[in-house]
Design an enzyme around this catalytic site. Structure first.
Site, PDB file in Angstrom:
ATOM      1  N   HIS A 245       0.798  -1.231   0.000  1.00 21.40           N
ATOM      2  CA  HIS A 245       0.000   0.000   0.000  1.00 21.40           C
ATOM      3  C   HIS A 245       0.834   1.288   0.000  1.00 21.40           C
ATOM      4  O   HIS A 245       0.784   2.057  -0.954  1.00 21.40           O
ATOM      5  CB  HIS A 245      -0.904   0.050   1.244  1.00 21.40           C
ATOM      6  CG  HIS A 245      -1.753  -1.149   1.466  1.00 21.40           C
ATOM      7  ND1 HIS A 245      -2.881  -1.444   0.722  1.00 21.40           N
ATOM      8  CD2 HIS A 245      -1.645  -2.151   2.382  1.00 21.40           C
ATOM      9  CE1 HIS A 245      -3.437  -2.560   1.166  1.00 21.40           C
ATOM     10  NE2 HIS A 245      -2.703  -3.012   2.174  1.00 21.40           N
TER      11      HIS A 245
HETATM   12  O1  RIB Z   1      -5.302  -0.217   4.688  1.00 22.53           O
HETATM   13  C1  RIB Z   1      -3.920  -0.174   4.469  1.00 22.53           C
HETATM   14  C2  RIB Z   1      -3.294   0.921   5.272  1.00 22.53           C
HETATM   15  O2  RIB Z   1      -3.516   0.695   6.670  1.00 22.53           O
HETATM   16  C3  RIB Z   1      -1.769   0.972   5.117  1.00 22.53           C
HETATM   17  O3  RIB Z   1      -1.311   2.288   5.283  1.00 22.53           O
HETATM   18  C4  RIB Z   1      -1.278   0.122   6.254  1.00 22.53           C
HETATM   19  O4  RIB Z   1       0.053   0.459   6.658  1.00 22.53           O
HETATM   20  C5  RIB Z   1      -2.258   0.503   7.331  1.00 22.53           C
HETATM   21  O5  RIB Z   1      -1.826   1.726   7.908  1.00 22.53           O
END
Ligand code: RIB
Ligand code: CA
Length: 315
Positions: A245
């Site tokens: 992500h």
């Molecule tokens: O949903 C994914 C996000 O939530 C990413 O930033 C992960 O690190 C958590 O913070």
């Protein structure tokens, strides 16, 4: 004459994927000047996210980076964490040693405010990778800095991909929906990296082994973070690899041409228990609500991993 590096502040809740984002930024000094890293409670409690941010800086050989601790809970709700994804420490996978670099004295929110006031208007980009509590708190405490922010490029939300922590909501937005609503309504230009795009950058075996084959400690640790981090999403979605992500935010700053999206209206649900934290994205333009966010939907995934791996090789 080459362009001056873009000034950024990374707001983060490490988290293995946050760690990749921080490493990518620190590996790109000709493109990005990291003014500071502000930790927020999210994946794991604040005491761990600030520790983890310092661990990542030390792994990158950057003991000089200023790391600040910010808010230890959302604006109005109890904290929700994600140890089920990131493990108890938030950086589970490889054995990590305790950081030796100091945490900065100042509160992260005060650092955000003072930096935005000190730097030229429109010269600082905020890169939130976790719940938006620190950002919203800075805007509440010092409304004069809102207009000084160049752009917010954040990881959060979802539309076609729907939720990952509830059926309707992505984790970062769900943890602090009030903060997200205030940030999305602040009038600052926003680029959103939602699950719609981050679920397209999967840590396949070939990609992870390429990172491990770098032969450096960074390559080894990063590969082991990926080995651990992906198992939750692999089990849940049946994919080959997990979604990386947060480095999508930094990759966008480095090579925006890897990504595509639409300038649309995005509102945050803060009232309904059923859909709390949902990013209601008007992707098809069915309302007359004002466009407030560039919502990214697609990415050249191999180009993303080529960039990430090439930059990690520098550390
Ligand atoms: O949903 C994914 C996000 O939530 C990413 O930033 C992960 O690190 C958590 O913070
Ligand atoms: Ca994160």
């Amino acid at each position: 004459m080459s362009k001056a590096p873009r000034k950024i502040i990374i707001d983060t809740d490490p988290g293995q994927d946050d760690a990749f984002a921080i490493l990518l930024a620190l590996a790109s000094p000709e493109d990005l000047e990291v003014l500071g890293i502000t930790a927020v409670a999210g994946n794991v409690p604040l005491a761990l996210t600030e520790r983890n941010a310092r661990i990542v800086c030390e792994l990158a050989g950057r003991h000089d980076v200023k790391v600040f601790a910010g808010c230890d809970r959302p604006l109005v709700r109890p904290l929700v964490t994600a140890e089920h994804v990131h493990g108890k420490t938030g950086l589970d996978g490889p054995e990590m040693i305790e950081p030796t670099m100091a945490l900065q004295e100042a509160h992260a929110v005060d650092f955000l405010i003072e930096t935005l006031r000190a730097e030229a208007p429109g010269s600082v980009t905020l890169c939130p990778l976790g719940p938006l509590t620190n950002i919203a708190s800075a805007f509440r405490k010092a409304p004069d800095v809102v207009g000084r922010v160049a752009e917010i490029v954040l990881m959060g939300g979802a539309y076609f991909e729907v939720g990952n922590i509830t059926p309707a909501a992505e984790f970062n937005i769900y943890v602090d929906p009030e903060a997200a609503a205030e940030v999305f309504a602040a009038g600052v230009p926003i680029v959103v990296m939602p699950l719609d795009v981050t679920h397209k950058v999967l840590t396949t075996r070939a990609r992870v082994e390429r990172i491990r084959a770098l032969g450096s400690r960074v390559g080894q640790v990063a590969a082991e973070w990926a080995d651990f981090f992906e198992r939750f999403d692999v089990a849940k979605y049946g994919t080959e690899g997990g979604p990386l992500h947060d480095p999508c935010v930094v990759a966008y700053l480095l090579k925006p041409e890897l990504f595509s999206g639409r300038l649309i209206n995005v509102e945050i649900e803060t009232q309904s228990a059923l859909t709390l934290g949902m990013t209601v994205a008007d992707w098809w333009g069915v309302t007359d609500r004002k466009a407030n966010a560039y919502f990214v939907g697609d990415v050249d995934a191999q180009g993303f991993f080529d960039l990430l791996t090439e930059r990690l090789a520098r550390l």
